[in-house]
Design an enzyme around this catalytic site. Structure first.
Site, PDB file in Angstrom:
ATOM      1  CG  ASP A  36      -2.135   0.875   1.119  1.00 53.64           C
ATOM      2  OD1 ASP A  36      -3.236   0.317   0.960  1.00 53.64           O
ATOM      3  OD2 ASP A  36      -2.001   2.115   1.138  1.00 53.64           O
ATOM      4  CB  VAL A  60      -0.311  -0.271  -7.676  1.00 52.70           C
ATOM      5  CG1 VAL A  60      -0.351  -1.112  -6.418  1.00 52.70           C
ATOM      6  CG2 VAL A  60      -1.464   0.741  -7.713  1.00 52.70           C
ATOM      7  CE1 TYR A 152     -13.300   3.465  -8.291  1.00 51.57           C
ATOM      8  CE2 TYR A 152     -15.595   2.994  -8.765  1.00 51.57           C
ATOM      9  CZ  TYR A 152     -14.434   2.730  -8.063  1.00 51.57           C
ATOM     10  OH  TYR A 152     -14.411   1.698  -7.145  1.00 51.57           O
TER      11      TYR A 152
HETATM   12  N1  LIG Z   1     -15.743   1.297  -1.365  1.00 58.87           N
HETATM   13  C1  LIG Z   1     -16.577   0.988  -2.355  1.00 58.87           C
HETATM   14  O1  LIG Z   1     -17.789   1.264  -2.281  1.00 58.87           O
HETATM   15  C2  LIG Z   1     -16.066   0.257  -3.560  1.00 58.87           C
HETATM   16  C3  LIG Z   1     -17.001  -0.237  -4.482  1.00 58.87           C
HETATM   17  C4  LIG Z   1     -16.548  -0.951  -5.577  1.00 58.87           C
HETATM   18  C5  LIG Z   1     -15.185  -1.171  -5.750  1.00 58.87           C
HETATM   19  N2  LIG Z   1     -14.301  -0.680  -4.831  1.00 58.87           N
HETATM   20  C6  LIG Z   1     -12.887  -0.950  -5.048  1.00 58.87           C
HETATM   21  O2  LIG Z   1     -12.359  -1.672  -3.952  1.00 58.87           O
HETATM   22  C7  LIG Z   1     -10.946  -1.444  -3.882  1.00 58.87           C
HETATM   23  C8  LIG Z   1     -10.552  -1.137  -2.466  1.00 58.87           C
HETATM   24  O3  LIG Z   1     -11.148   0.094  -2.091  1.00 58.87           O
HETATM   25  P1  LIG Z   1     -11.656   0.412  -0.601  1.00 58.87           P
HETATM   26  O4  LIG Z   1     -13.111   0.678  -0.693  1.00 58.87           O
HETATM   27  O5  LIG Z   1     -11.128  -0.598   0.348  1.00 58.87           O
HETATM   28  O6  LIG Z   1     -10.981   1.844  -0.406  1.00 58.87           O
HETATM   29  P2  LIG Z   1      -9.857   2.355   0.588  1.00 58.87           P
HETATM   30  O7  LIG Z   1      -9.654   3.773   0.223  1.00 58.87           O
HETATM   31  O8  LIG Z   1     -10.244   2.005   1.995  1.00 58.87           O
HETATM   32  O9  LIG Z   1      -8.582   1.468   0.184  1.00 58.87           O
HETATM   33  C9  LIG Z   1      -7.826   1.696  -0.988  1.00 58.87           C
HETATM   34  C10 LIG Z   1      -6.371   1.522  -0.613  1.00 58.87           C
HETATM   35  O10 LIG Z   1      -5.586   1.677  -1.805  1.00 58.87           O
HETATM   36  C11 LIG Z   1      -4.424   2.390  -1.446  1.00 58.87           C
HETATM   37  N3  LIG Z   1      -3.854   3.057  -2.627  1.00 58.87           N
HETATM   38  C12 LIG Z   1      -4.329   4.146  -3.288  1.00 58.87           C
HETATM   39  N4  LIG Z   1      -3.506   4.476  -4.282  1.00 58.87           N
HETATM   40  C13 LIG Z   1      -2.484   3.588  -4.271  1.00 58.87           C
HETATM   41  C14 LIG Z   1      -1.316   3.413  -5.044  1.00 58.87           C
HETATM   42  N5  LIG Z   1      -1.013   4.248  -6.049  1.00 58.87           N
HETATM   43  N6  LIG Z   1      -0.492   2.383  -4.728  1.00 58.87           N
HETATM   44  C15 LIG Z   1      -0.775   1.545  -3.713  1.00 58.87           C
HETATM   45  N7  LIG Z   1      -1.861   1.665  -2.924  1.00 58.87           N
HETATM   46  C16 LIG Z   1      -2.708   2.677  -3.202  1.00 58.87           C
HETATM   47  C17 LIG Z   1      -4.873   3.400  -0.403  1.00 58.87           C
HETATM   48  O11 LIG Z   1      -3.785   3.858   0.375  1.00 58.87           O
HETATM   49  C18 LIG Z   1      -5.879   2.587   0.389  1.00 58.87           C
HETATM   50  O12 LIG Z   1      -5.277   1.947   1.515  1.00 58.87           O
HETATM   51  C19 LIG Z   1     -10.646  -0.334  -4.887  1.00 58.87           C
HETATM   52  O13 LIG Z   1     -10.121  -0.885  -6.076  1.00 58.87           O
HETATM   53  C20 LIG Z   1     -12.019   0.263  -5.150  1.00 58.87           C
HETATM   54  O14 LIG Z   1     -12.088   0.897  -6.406  1.00 58.87           O
HETATM   55  C21 LIG Z   1     -14.708   0.025  -3.755  1.00 58.87           C
END
Ligand SMILES: NC(=O)c1ccc[n+]([C@@H]2O[C@H](COP(=O)([O-])OP(=O)(O)OC[C@H]3O[C@@H](n4cnc5c(N)ncnc54)[C@H](O)[C@@H]3O)[C@@H](O)[C@H]2O)c1
Length: 244
Positions: A36, A60, A152
Site C-alpha cells: 500500500d 502500484v 472511475y
Molecule cells: N468502497 C466501495 O464502495 C467500492 C465499491 C466498488 C469497488 N471498490 C474498489 O475496492 C478497492 C478497495 O477500495 P476500498 O473501498 O477498500 O478503499 P480504501 O480507500 O479504503 O482502500 C484503498 C487503498 O488503496 C491504497 N492506494 C491508493 N492508491 C495507491 C497506489 N497508487 N499504490 C498503492 N496503494 C494505493 C490506499 O492507500 C488505500 O489503503 C478499490 O479498487 C475500489 O475501487 C470500492
C-alpha cells in the site's frame, strides 16, 4: 521459516477491502505480502494477523515498485500463488466537462495501470511456477454507468475486460484470472463520496451498503481450489445493485 503452502500478495492492503481480504486469506500455511502507499496502515493490518507477513510501501502506478514487491515475495516466501490487485482511487464527484487531465491521469494510473503492473509481474512468476490465481478488484461501476464518476467507471470497465483477455491468454498455463465487482460498501473510499450522493447510492442497493467483510468470501473462493474451473469471471457482489 518453513516454506508456506500459499503466498498471497494484496495491494491496497491498508484500506477497507484489502485489509478484510488479507484477514480472510490469513489461514494457517499462508504467507501474506501486503502492499500500500500507507506504511502505518500496513503495519496496523499486519499486527492483527497470525501468519507470516511482509509489508511493502508500494505505489502500484510504478511498474518497478510492483516488480520489486513481487520479487520480494518470491525471495522471502519462495513463490507467489495468489495476486490480488485491489488498490484503487476515486476522484472528484464531477461531470465530464469539469474533470481535469490530472483527475483522469490519477485514476488511469492507479485503477488501470496498477492492475496492469500487478498482473504483468505476477504472470511472469506464475508462468515459471506452472500456474496461479490473479484476482482484480473491479466494481459494479465497471458494468453500469455511475453519473459523476466517468474516470472511475471507465477504468473499472477496462479492468473487467482486461481480466477476461488475460484469462483467455493464460488458461493453458494454468493461470486463472478473475475479478470481483463490488457494489458500494463502507470504507475509506466511500467516505470520499459526498453525503447526498451516498444516500442516493444506498437507495439503489436493495440490501443496503455492504461492508468489506461481505466481500472477502468472494476473494477466498477465487484464491482457492474450489474455483479451479473459474476463469475470466466478473463476480458481482453488490447487495442487489445490478439486478434491476
Ligand atoms: N468502497 C466501495 O464502495 C467500492 C465499491 C466498488 C469497488 N471498490 C474498489 O475496492 C478497492 C478497495 O477500495 P476500498 O473501498 O477498500 O478503499 P480504501 O480507500 O479504503 O482502500 C484503498 C487503498 O488503496 C491504497 N492506494 C491508493 N492508491 C495507491 C497506489 N497508487 N499504490 C498503492 N496503494 C494505493 C490506499 O492507500 C488505500 O489503503 C478499490 O479498487 C475500489 O475501487 C470500492
Amino acid at each position: 521459516m518453513a516454506v508456506p503452502d500459499r503466498v498471497v500478495l494484496v495491494t491496497g492492503a491498508a484500506g477497507g477491502l484489502g485489509a478484510a481480504v488479507a484477514r480472510r486469506l490469513a489461514e494457517p500455511g499462508t504467507a501474506l505480502v501486503l502492499c500500500d502507499l500507507s506504511g502505518p496502515g500496513l503495519a496496523a493490518v499486519a499486527q492483527s494477523l497470525d501468519v507470516p507477513v511482509l509489508t511493502r510501501v508500494v505505489d502500484v502506478g510504478d511498474a518497478a515498485q510492483v516488480d520489486a514487491a513481487v520479487a520480494a515475495a518470491v525471495e522471502k516466501f519462495g513463490g507467489l500463488h495468489v495476486m490480488v490487485n485491489n488498490a484503487g482511487v476515486i476522484a472528484p464527484n464531477a461531470r465530464i466537462h469539469n474533470l481535469t487531465a490530472a483527475d483522469w491521469d490519477l485514476q488511469l494510473r492507479v485503477n488501470l495501470m496498477g492492475v496492469v503492473h500487478g498482473m504483468t509481474a505476477a504472470i511472469r512468476v506464475m508462468r515459471k511456477a506452472g500456474g496461479g490465481s490473479i484476482i482484480n478488484t473491479a466494481s459494479v461501476a465497471g458494468l453500469t454507468a455511475w453519473a459523476h464518476a466517468a474516470p472511475y467507471c471507465a477504468t473499472k470497465a477496462a479492468v473487467v475486460h482486461l481480466t477476461k483477455v488475460a484469462a483467455v491468454e493464460y488458461a493453458k498455463e494454468r493461470i486463472r484470472v478473475n475479478c470481483v465487482c463490488p457494489g458500494a460498501f463502507t470504507s475509506g473510499m466511500s467516505e470520499k463520496i459526498p453525503r447526498e450522493a451516498m444516500a442516493a447510492l444506498e437507495a439503489k442497493h436493495p440490501l443496503g451498503f455492504g461492508t468489506p467483510d461481505d466481500l472477502a468470501g468472494a476473494f477466498a473462493y477465487l484464491a482457492g481450489e474450489e474455483s479451479r474451473w473459474t476463469t475470466g469471471a466478473a463476480i458481482v457482489v453488490d447487495g442487489g445493485y445490478a439486478a434491476p
